[in-house]
Design an enzyme around this catalytic site. Structure first.
Site, PDB file in Angstrom:
ATOM      1  N   GLY A 335      -7.760  -3.543   0.170  1.00  0.00           N
ATOM      2  CA  GLY A 335      -6.517  -3.461  -0.601  1.00  0.00           C
ATOM      3  C   GLY A 335      -6.710  -3.893  -2.040  1.00  0.00           C
ATOM      4  CD1 TRP A 338      -5.845   2.486  -2.678  1.00  0.00           C
ATOM      5  CD2 TRP A 338      -4.435   1.063  -3.676  1.00  0.00           C
ATOM      6  NE1 TRP A 338      -4.710   3.183  -3.006  1.00  0.00           N
ATOM      7  CE2 TRP A 338      -3.825   2.341  -3.621  1.00  0.00           C
ATOM      8  CE3 TRP A 338      -3.734   0.016  -4.255  1.00  0.00           C
ATOM      9  CZ2 TRP A 338      -2.547   2.580  -4.126  1.00  0.00           C
ATOM     10  CZ3 TRP A 338      -2.464   0.255  -4.764  1.00  0.00           C
ATOM     11  CH2 TRP A 338      -1.890   1.527  -4.686  1.00  0.00           C
ATOM     12  CG  HIS A 339      -4.088  -3.204  -6.133  1.00  0.00           C
ATOM     13  ND1 HIS A 339      -4.119  -3.457  -4.773  1.00  0.00           N
ATOM     14  CD2 HIS A 339      -2.770  -3.139  -6.454  1.00  0.00           C
ATOM     15  CE1 HIS A 339      -2.892  -3.555  -4.311  1.00  0.00           C
ATOM     16  NE2 HIS A 339      -2.046  -3.368  -5.311  1.00  0.00           N
ATOM     17  N   GLY A 340      -8.002  -1.558  -8.140  1.00  0.00           N
ATOM     18  CA  GLY A 340      -8.774  -1.326  -9.345  1.00  0.00           C
ATOM     19  C   GLY A 340     -10.238  -1.657  -9.178  1.00  0.00           C
ATOM     20  CG  PHE A 488      -3.067   0.102  -9.540  1.00  0.00           C
ATOM     21  CD1 PHE A 488      -4.164  -0.421 -10.206  1.00  0.00           C
ATOM     22  CD2 PHE A 488      -1.900  -0.640  -9.497  1.00  0.00           C
ATOM     23  CE1 PHE A 488      -4.094  -1.662 -10.806  1.00  0.00           C
ATOM     24  CE2 PHE A 488      -1.833  -1.890 -10.091  1.00  0.00           C
ATOM     25  CZ  PHE A 488      -2.928  -2.403 -10.746  1.00  0.00           C
TER      26      PHE A 488
END
Length: 488
Positions: A335, A338-340, A488
């Site tokens: 997670g 996934w954001h960056g 994102f």
């Protein structure tokens, strides 16, 4: 006349420096043209689908340029492989179709989002002169990639049937209210809605308008205004004392909630006006008394996606306590990534995974503590302190900047700066206090306010809308600020 035509064409072309977002005037001008045509076509399902797809692809073009072609190609591959899953006979063949789709989607996402990150880390190992690739990240690619993966997995597992036509699937993947920043749409929830041809009811239209007004207040009035001070703190973390840094952190905690939940409110409201329902994405997360509760109420579409497509496939809580903790940790690492493409995001996700594991480990002892007001207050304070401090990693561009901010707060804090701060930043402080108080109100109060708005005369609705627009004009910055989750 030629000048007018040229200016209109320039306005309608993709501008990398000014992507079209829900809080821009251009979007609302186009949406007011789109809506009556959509209403006329609503009874003709095929024409409606084609028209919405065309508008969605144009919306994505205005947000991300020619990358809308990549979205179309992704949908073609997914749809054909999903149909192939139902045709092939053996389970192994079905699995390979699913794997092919997932690997392709993740490879595209990996190239655009993580190629420079992995190359940079490899360069640190071999000590070469790293030159980043000239890669432009398509807006919203993380969101529609997760939708694509969930669709193909659900088809493979028999949870949903593949759409009868490619256009239906493209409608699902490109639906413009949720395309660039969520909520992440699930096929089993959304696809049945495409098959119906019912118009939005009067109540749905007014509820949608209410959600849009809430979203505008959160994003265009509060988030954009308080961001001006927050940005000063995080752009030059060593230039401010501990009190100012703490105020910047508190402001960012409020800003990211108002920014992202404001976008979600507008997306849900726009879809509702069209007669479609999107899932709730925020449910007062800052009221949470533990991290598990926080992630049940923060970015709900992502946290449930990670639960269903990462945590449970890893084994969930079915393989013993130690494996449960490891699964929590691995899921939150994914997670975070996934954001960056940054170690700050990896560490942010990993520390949330550690926090979730610690909470699960301590739960047998926590249940023995009386559920009194003081215990709830202490639980809330510990949870929000942990969440807020981790947002330093989320906001900062580097681990060094994160350490500087944290060190300032812990070692250079002086309450004497409170009075000068109030004198200089009174409006900022009032907005932060407003959102804290508003977030603390019972959910039933918002339901009653929504129902009152729905039942109120149209003149009252118009007056409220004009008042909100006036506040937007009063507090708006020089440029329309993009939504935080666009990156994102």
């Amino acid at each position: 006349m030629e000048v007018i035509f040229y200016n209109i064409c320039r306005l309608l072309r993709y501008d990398p420096g000014s992507p079209m977002i829900f809080s821009s005037g251009l979007f609302w001008a186009l949406f007011l043209v789109f809506l009556p045509v959509f209403a006329l076509l609503r009874d003709n399902r095929k024409q409606m689908v084609v028209f919405v797809i065309a508008f969605s692809l144009y919306f994505y073009y205005k947000s991300s340029g020619l990358f809308f072609i990549l979205l179309v190609c992704t949908s073609l591959l997914d749809w054909n492989l999903s149909r192939l899953i139902t045709v092939v006979k053996t389970k192994a063949a079905k699995r390979w179709c699913m794997i092919a789709s997932i690997v392709t989607s993740l490879s595209i996402l990996g190239y655009f989002k993580y190629a420079n990150f992995f190359l940079w880390n490899w360069d640190m190992i071999v000590s070469r002169n790293f030159q980043p690739l000239d890669i432009i990240l398509p807006v919203g690619i993380s969101f529609y990639t997760f939708q694509s993966i969930s669709y193909i997995v659900d088809v493979y597992k028999g949870r949903v049937a593949p759409t009868e036509t490619w256009l239906d699937y493209l409608f699902f993947l490109s639906f413009f209210p949720a395309l660039v920043a969520g909520p992440i749409v699930r096929a089993d929830y959304f696809l049945p809605q495409i098959k119906t041809s019912s118009h939005a009811t009067r109540e749905q239209v007014y509820q949608g308008l209410w959600m849009i007004i809430l979203g505008i207040i959160k994003k265009s009035i509060i988030a954009d205004y308080i961001a001006q001070y927050n940005d000063l703190i995080f752009q030059t973390p060593g230039g401010y004392n501990g009190f100012e840094s703490l105020m910047g952190l508190i402001g960012y905690v409020m800003q990211i909630y108002c920014d992202f939940s404001g976008y979600s409110d507008m997306a849900i409201g726009i879809a509702l006006i069209m007669g479609f329902k999107l899932s709730q994405n925020f449910n007062f997360p800052y009221k949470s008394h533990n991290l598990s509760d926080f992630w049940r109420n923060w970015h709900i579409s992502l946290s449930t996606w990670l639960r269903d497509y990462v945590y449970i496939p890893l084994g969930g809580n079915r393989k013993g306590e130690l494996r449960t903790y490891l699964n929590n940790f691995a899921t939150m690492l994914i997670g975070g990534l996934w954001h960056g493409a940054s170690w700050c995001f990896v560490l942010w996700g990993g520390l949330h995974g550690v926090g979730l594991a610690v909470h699960k480990f301590c739960r047998p002892w926590l249940k023995r503590i009386p559920d009194t007001w003081s215990v709830k207050a202490a639980s809330w304070f510990v949870t929000m302190t942990y969440v807020s401090l981790l947002f330093i990693l989320f906001r900062c561009g580097s681990l060094d900047d994160s350490c500087i901010i944290l060190k300032n707060i812990l070692t250079n804090f002086d309450i004497a700066y409170l009075v000068p701060f109030i004198q200089v930043r009174l409006v900022w402080l009032m907005m932060v206090i407003f959102i804290i108080v508003a977030h603390s109100l019972p959910r039933s109060w918002y339901d009653r306010m929504r129902d009152w708005f729905v039942d109120s005369p149209w003149g009252v609705k118009l007056l409220i809308f004009i008042t909100v627009v006036q506040f937007v004009i009063q507090f708006m910055s020089e440029n329309v600020a993009p939504f935080i989750y666009f990156q994102f």
